[in-house]
Design an enzyme around this catalytic site. Structure first.
Site, mmCIF file in Angstrom:
data_model
loop_
_atom_site.group_PDB
_atom_site.id
_atom_site.type_symbol
_atom_site.label_atom_id
_atom_site.label_comp_id
_atom_site.label_asym_id
_atom_site.label_seq_id
_atom_site.Cartn_x
_atom_site.Cartn_y
_atom_site.Cartn_z
ATOM 1 N N ASP A 75 0.823 -1.209 0.000
ATOM 2 C CA ASP A 75 0.000 0.000 0.000
ATOM 3 C C ASP A 75 0.860 1.264 0.000
ATOM 4 O OD1 ASP A 75 -2.643 0.573 -0.300
ATOM 5 O OD2 ASP A 75 -3.106 0.708 1.833
ATOM 6 N N ASP A 117 -9.061 -2.427 2.605
ATOM 7 C CA ASP A 117 -8.958 -1.804 3.921
ATOM 8 C C ASP A 117 -9.974 -2.370 4.900
ATOM 9 O OD1 ASP A 117 -6.953 -0.140 2.906
ATOM 10 O OD2 ASP A 117 -8.432 1.291 2.153
#
Length: 482
Positions: free
Chosen positions: A333, A393
């Site tokens: 990420d 997420d």
């Protein structure tokens, strides 16, 4: 070069007048726009999109006097157009663009005499303005400050925490049923036939992260083709996930259990209708996915079902695998958000480009929970009408929450791991929103969610003197009796 987002406020000639706002891009080094509509000066709009205004001979004499003029982009610079418009008496210049709106940049040194406001607007918005407001339109420009906080974030927060908590709990229920089946030889074979879990080992975790990296890079370079593959996969996977979620609920209802027999197999009629409903929901979303007024609701429902089913189905065998998965995806990420801008030609991160649709592609990846922004701003009109949270997420920390819940069931630890990890996830989400509000730019949520959940789970295991059991997982589960 300075590129700023602003709003064109348009008003029709009806009674009462119909108004509508449109996105504009302007250069704050050239002109300062008011922050509110208070005491705003409206100008009649003269639509000259049949010309690019590179010569004063292109327009009739007197047609621009004291008006806001809109012309097409092309052939000459913005400031050259503005000088001609100003010399013909125009008070505002709008330049319509059929391509993606970009920064307005010219050498202002040679055009110090140009003082009228210049703004770039989408050509489609000019067409929409005429359709909605008619041919007699008055316009003004302003640029409100960005809101400190948008309350759509609260909705995103509730959806995310609810999904993680419910997915973890559902995984624990499945684990409890498995342990009951193991303890009861008569139910063991039946339960094993129903078991649909997939267990992640450290090797498969690493392979999974590599596939994520390759897929993201391929999307960046071949987005306009692969986006439809992702949409198709999402429709299929979300329909199946919605079916699994609703079937689990329907299974608890002791009514409508009539069955039909086909090829020596029996199936409940209500499950057939449920399957049709789930397929129809996915098809409706696919057909109307670009309808911003309501399609986001259906996308969020399908997305929540997808995340719930993923968290329940994908099984982390131990805390070691959780640490490897969450750690690698955290690096993934951060790399694709913060490091890739130094590599790409346009200086944009690969993650942000893919999420927004590279090169102005109108199709968006359906891998996010999205909620319309509730605070009015130029950014809402221009490129961010929705607050977004990626499925990753939710799913990635959700797998750790699910493991904590299963470990609670295995060790009969009164849900302490599950509750602590869920609260840590909520704290991580709040921290993400705080940093987002302070930095005014997209954040890799895993940067805050992963440390919060991993550290909290580790502290609970250390405090309870169960780290060895927690680290190695099911190899250390205690004997279970119904």
């Amino acid at each position: 070069v300075a590129a700023d987002e602003g709003i064109l406020h348009a008003s029709g000639s009806g009674v009462p007048p119909v108004t509508k706002d449109y996105c504009i891009i302007y250069n704050s080094n050239w002109v300062s726009l008011p922050k509110t509509l208070d005491n705003a000066t409206f100008r009649a709009l003269e639509n000259l999109t049949s010309t690019v205004l590179c010569s004063s001979a292109e327009v009739p004499s007197g047609s621009m006097k004291d008006k806001a003029v809109v012309v097409m982009r092309g052939n000459c610079t913005f400031l050259e157009k503005a000088r001609i418009a100003q010399s013909l008496g125009a008070k505002m210049l709008l330049i319509a663009s059929k391509s993606r709106l970009s920064a307005i940049s010219d050498n202002k040194t040679d055009f110090e005499d140009v003082t009228i406001p210049i703004a770039l607007i989408r050509y489609n918005d000019i067409v929409d303005m005429q359709l909605v407001l008619g041919n007699e339109v008055n316009v003004t420009l302003y640029s409100p400050p960005l809101p400190e906080f948008d309350y759509s974030m609260v909705v995103i927060f509730l959806i995310a925490v609810f999904t993680v908590a419910l997915g973890g709990y559902w995984s624990g229920v499945a684990e409890l049923e498995n342990l009951k089946a193991v303890a009861s030889p008569g139910e063991r074979e039946t339960r094993w036939k129903k078991e649909e879990n997939v267990t992640f080992t450290p090797v498969t975790v690493i392979l999974f992260v590599v596939i994520c990296c390759v897929m993201l890079v391929l999307l960046y370079f071949f987005y306009k083709w692969l986006v439809y593959v992702i949409i198709s996969v999402f429709c299929l996977a979300s329909a199946m996930s919605l079916y699994n979620c609703l079937a689990a609920l329907i299974g608890e209802i002791p009514f409508g259990q009539c069955r039909i027999t086909c090829s020596s197999k029996t199936i409940e009629v209500r499950l057939i209708f449920l399957a049709i409903f789930c397929i129809a929901a996915a098809v409706v979303w696919a057909v109307f996915r670009n309808e911003d007024r309501w399609a986001w609701i259906l996308q969020d429902i399908l997305g929540v079902a997808f995340c719930l089913n993923f968290i329940k189905t994908l099984k982390m065998p131990n805390f070691k695998s959780c640490v490897i998965l969450l750690g690698l995806l955290l690096l993934y990420d951060v790399f694709f958000v913060f490091i890739t801008p130094f590599i790409t030609k346009n200086g944009a991160s690969i993650m942000v480009e893919v999420a927004a649709g590279p090169f102005g592609n109108s199709e968006k990846l359906p891998v996010v929970i999205r909620v319309p922004r509730l605070e009015h701003s130029a950014s809402t009109l221009c490129d961010l009408p929705f607050s977004l949270l990626g499925f990753g997420d939710i799913i990635v920390p959700g797998l750790l929450v699910a493991y904590c819940r299963r470990f609670d069931v295995q060790t009969r630890s009164s849900s302490i791991y599950y509750i602590s990890c869920t609260i840590a996830y909520a704290v991580g989400m709040v921290l993400t929103f705080i940093v987002l509000a302070l930095m005014k730019m997209g954040q890799p949520a895993l940067l805050y969610l992963v440390p919060c959940t991993l550290i909290t789970s580790s502290l609970v295991a250390w405090r309870r003197k169960e780290m060895k059991k927690f680290w190695k997982g099911s190899n250390y589960q205690v004997g279970w009796r119904p």
